[in-house]
Design a protein around this motif. Structure first.
Motif, short mmCIF file in Angstrom:
data_model
loop_
_atom_site.label_atom_id
_atom_site.label_comp_id
_atom_site.label_asym_id
_atom_site.label_seq_id
_atom_site.Cartn_x
_atom_site.Cartn_y
_atom_site.Cartn_z
N UNK A 96 -55.34 -57.33 95.81
CA UNK A 96 -54.31 -56.80 96.85
C UNK A 96 -55.09 -55.32 97.02
N UNK A 97 -55.87 -54.69 96.39
CA UNK A 97 -56.59 -53.57 97.19
C UNK A 97 -57.70 -53.75 98.50
N UNK A 98 -58.31 -55.05 98.06
CA UNK A 98 -59.07 -55.57 99.40
C UNK A 98 -58.05 -55.83 100.47
N UNK A 99 -57.02 -56.37 100.30
CA UNK A 99 -56.15 -56.66 101.35
C UNK A 99 -55.55 -55.35 102.02
N UNK A 100 -55.47 -54.36 101.30
CA UNK A 100 -54.67 -53.13 101.89
C UNK A 100 -55.70 -52.29 102.45
N UNK A 101 -57.06 -52.52 102.03
CA UNK A 101 -58.25 -51.80 102.61
C UNK A 101 -58.55 -52.29 104.18
N UNK A 102 -58.54 -53.80 104.13
CA UNK A 102 -58.53 -54.38 105.39
C UNK A 102 -57.38 -54.03 106.36
#
Length: 595
Positions: A184-190
């Motif tokens: 989820x953090x990766x998705x939010x970052x992108x």
């Protein structure tokens, strides 16, 4: 006797009480944030309508964003519960850089208002509050002690500023997150990256983009000082496939955020430029072959596709389907790469660079001369091949508007998505090649060709393979470029020109982004294409500013914006564990009590 180590406390640029400086920074950020809800000028003649009280607009939004981020990092540095995760690395450097970015954006806005409207009398009280508050924030941030001492004997203001801008490495994470939370953090970052890019490319006037550029540059540096990117890098390395998927999903979502094709056209050309730069990265970044005529391979692919595209101005008069045109462009560039590389790749260094530069110019001049007068009528000479029809893929006409998920995607959006597929292919090829046995051999040749040859590596064959692979990738991108721009002409493929792509800008994109990395050339190409497209007033000074930027980059970050570990260790030897820190003979490390 007992050994006692004497350590001087970290210094600040300005001699202020540490607590007062920290709280003053937070108060200044709050005041700056509040000022964005006031009117900054009395007339709507300045773009963005900064006359409204209670609702930020235009450049005020950038000041608000910078002030809010400065406040959050300042509170994190104060140890406020729930915000400490924002600064796992440095605390002083990020706050200072964001304060400078906010002050720079605010000061530029006030200056632009005064210049366009004819004097500072056009500034409303809200503008003065913003300027004074952002300046106060910077002054207080300069009074915060540095995160770590620079271990030098210099005591000047410049030395103290450099010390304040240094930040320690990020602390190891103390809490292990579940896999779904990391994803989820990766998705939010992108998602945030997509929003920032979309905001920048959608800016409608020069002043807004300039302010955006100031804040993004200093804010981006501040973000790296916090240590958050290093933690995100660890997460993406752990979930590499998911991270790549998220990156390309975010990129594919870009056309759906646009209401017209104006900026999608810019994005499509950025992808063409970035894909070609990534192909050059195989040649320069992995194999270490300095190619100054690489844009010619892009031209070969574009001309080959144009000749078989069914254009009424094509001298061949054939119309290949899409897949055949792509293969034709890639194959033509591959053949040229082998033909040019076979006799020249026995050269090294500057000699190879001169030969490839000559090839690039020979290609352009040859395309000019194949006009029926100076040579056979193949390319229509300087007129090129215009009226290239739009591609049709399985009956899907890329030149028409199509509705997808309720959003109308125009011509350039279609080509953007097609070019994104090509980018995925090139990224996949680069990653596979870079981690393969051949890729490791390329790196060995790049580092020391003589040693690689002594170890049994067939250096000529592998260099020719890198040259041919890079050429074919450029040719593949050229087939799409020909259809995006409707025509191909020889002047599009010069060594250096104000507008990319050209050989100089392609090489600069690789160096700026970071040689040997996947994301580096993509970022470098995006910056080198987007900035000139937005700041068109710098047209005649573009090459001068471009040269100055490269000199500064080589001085302060020679490994590029996104560098791999090898390059970081190569250019910053003191970061290596096996290289001892250098101390001056007069610098005492330990003081013995009673000595």
């Amino acid at each position: 006797m007992t050994d006692t180590t004497t350590t001087a406390p970290p210094r600040a640029v300005l001699p202020l009480p540490a607590a007062a400086a920290r709280y003053g920074t937070a108060v200044g950020a709050v005041a700056t944030l509040a000022s964005t809800f006031l009117a900054w000028t009395w007339t709507a003649e300045f773009p963005g309508d900064l006359t409204v009280t209670g609702y930020p607009g235009g450049l005020q939004v950038l000041t608000l964003t910078g002030a809010l981020l400065t406040l959050l990092l300042a509170l994190s540095a104060l140890g406020i519960r729930g915000l400490r995760w924002l600064t796992p690395g440095g605390t002083t450097a990020p706050v200072l850089l964001l304060a400078l970015g906010t002050f720079g954006t605010t000061g530029y806005t006030l200056g632009a208002i005064s210049y366009r409207l004819g004097g500072v009398v056009n500034l409303e009280p809200g503008a003065w509050v913003a300027g004074i508050a952002s300046l106060l924030t910077v002054l207080c941030a300069l009074g915060i002690p540095a995160d770590q001492d620079d271990e030098t004997t210099a005591t000047g203001a410049w030395a103290r500023l450099r010390s304040s801008l240094r930040a320690p490495a990020a602390r190891p994470a103390t809490i292990s997150l579940p896999s779904w939370a990391e994803i989820l953090l990766i998705a939010v970052a992108f998602g945030l990256a997509l929003y920032v890019f979309t905001y920048g490319i959608d800016t409608e006037y020069v002043e807004l983009f300039t302010g955006y550029l100031i804040l993004v540059v200093l804010g981006g540096i501040a973000l790296t000082k916090t240590g958050l990117p290093s933690r995100l890098t660890a997460l993406t390395a752990k979930h590499r496939t998911i991270a790549l998927t998220a990156a390309f999903v975010a990129a594919a979502a870009f056309p759906f955020t646009q209401t017209n094709d104006t900026y999608t056209n810019v994005a499509a050309n950025i992808l063409v430029f970035a894909t070609v730069a990534l192909g050059l990265n195989v040649v320069v970044g992995l194999a270490g072959l300095l190619d100054l005529g690489y844009v010619a391979f892009l031209g070969v692919g574009a001309y080959a596709a144009a000749l078989v595209s069914g254009s009424p101005d094509s001298t061949i008069g054939v119309h290949f389907p899409f897949w055949a045109a792509v293969l034709t462009g890639a194959a033509a560039s591959l053949v040229f790469g082998i033909v040019i590389g076979a006799p020249t790749l026995r050269l090294r260094g500057d000699y190879l660079a001169i030969v490839t530069l000559g090839f690039g110019e020979i290609f352009r001049i040859t395309m000019n001369n194949l006009d029926g007068d100076s040579g056979p009528d193949v390319t229509n000479g300087p007129n090129g091949i215009p009226n290239i029809p739009d591609l049709k893929i399985f009956g899907f006409d890329l030149g028409e508007t199509h509705t997808v998920l309720g959003v109308d995607l125009g011509r350039f959006a279609n080509y953007y998505l097609l070019m994104l597929v090509f980018t995925i292919i090139v990224v996949t090829v680069f990653r596979r090649a870079g981690t393969s046995r051949i890729g490791r051999a390329w790196v060995a040749i790049r580092e020391d060709e003589t040693a690689a040859q002594a170890m049994g590596i067939n250096t000529f064959r592998l260099k020719l393979l890198a040259f041919a692979l890079g050429a074919s990738l450029a040719g593949m991108a050229g087939t799409v470029q020909a259809h995006v721009q409707y025509s191909v002409t020889p002047d599009q493929y010069k060594f250096v020109e104000n507008a990319p792509p050209n050989s100089a800008f392609l090489l600069a994109a690789v160096i700026l982004g970071g040689m040997g990395t996947v994301s580096g050339p993509l970022v470098g190409a995006a910056l080198l294409y987007l900035i000139p497209a937005k700041l068109q007033f710098i047209g005649e000074y573009q090459l001068l500013l471009f040269g100055v930027a490269l000199v500064l980059l080589m001085r302060f970050r020679p490994e590029g914006l996104i560098a791999d570990r090898r390059k970081q260790l190569e250019f910053h030897e003191n970061d290596q564990l096996d290289v001892p820190e250098q101390r001056t003979p007069t610098e005492p490390a330990v003081t013995k009590a009673g000595a």
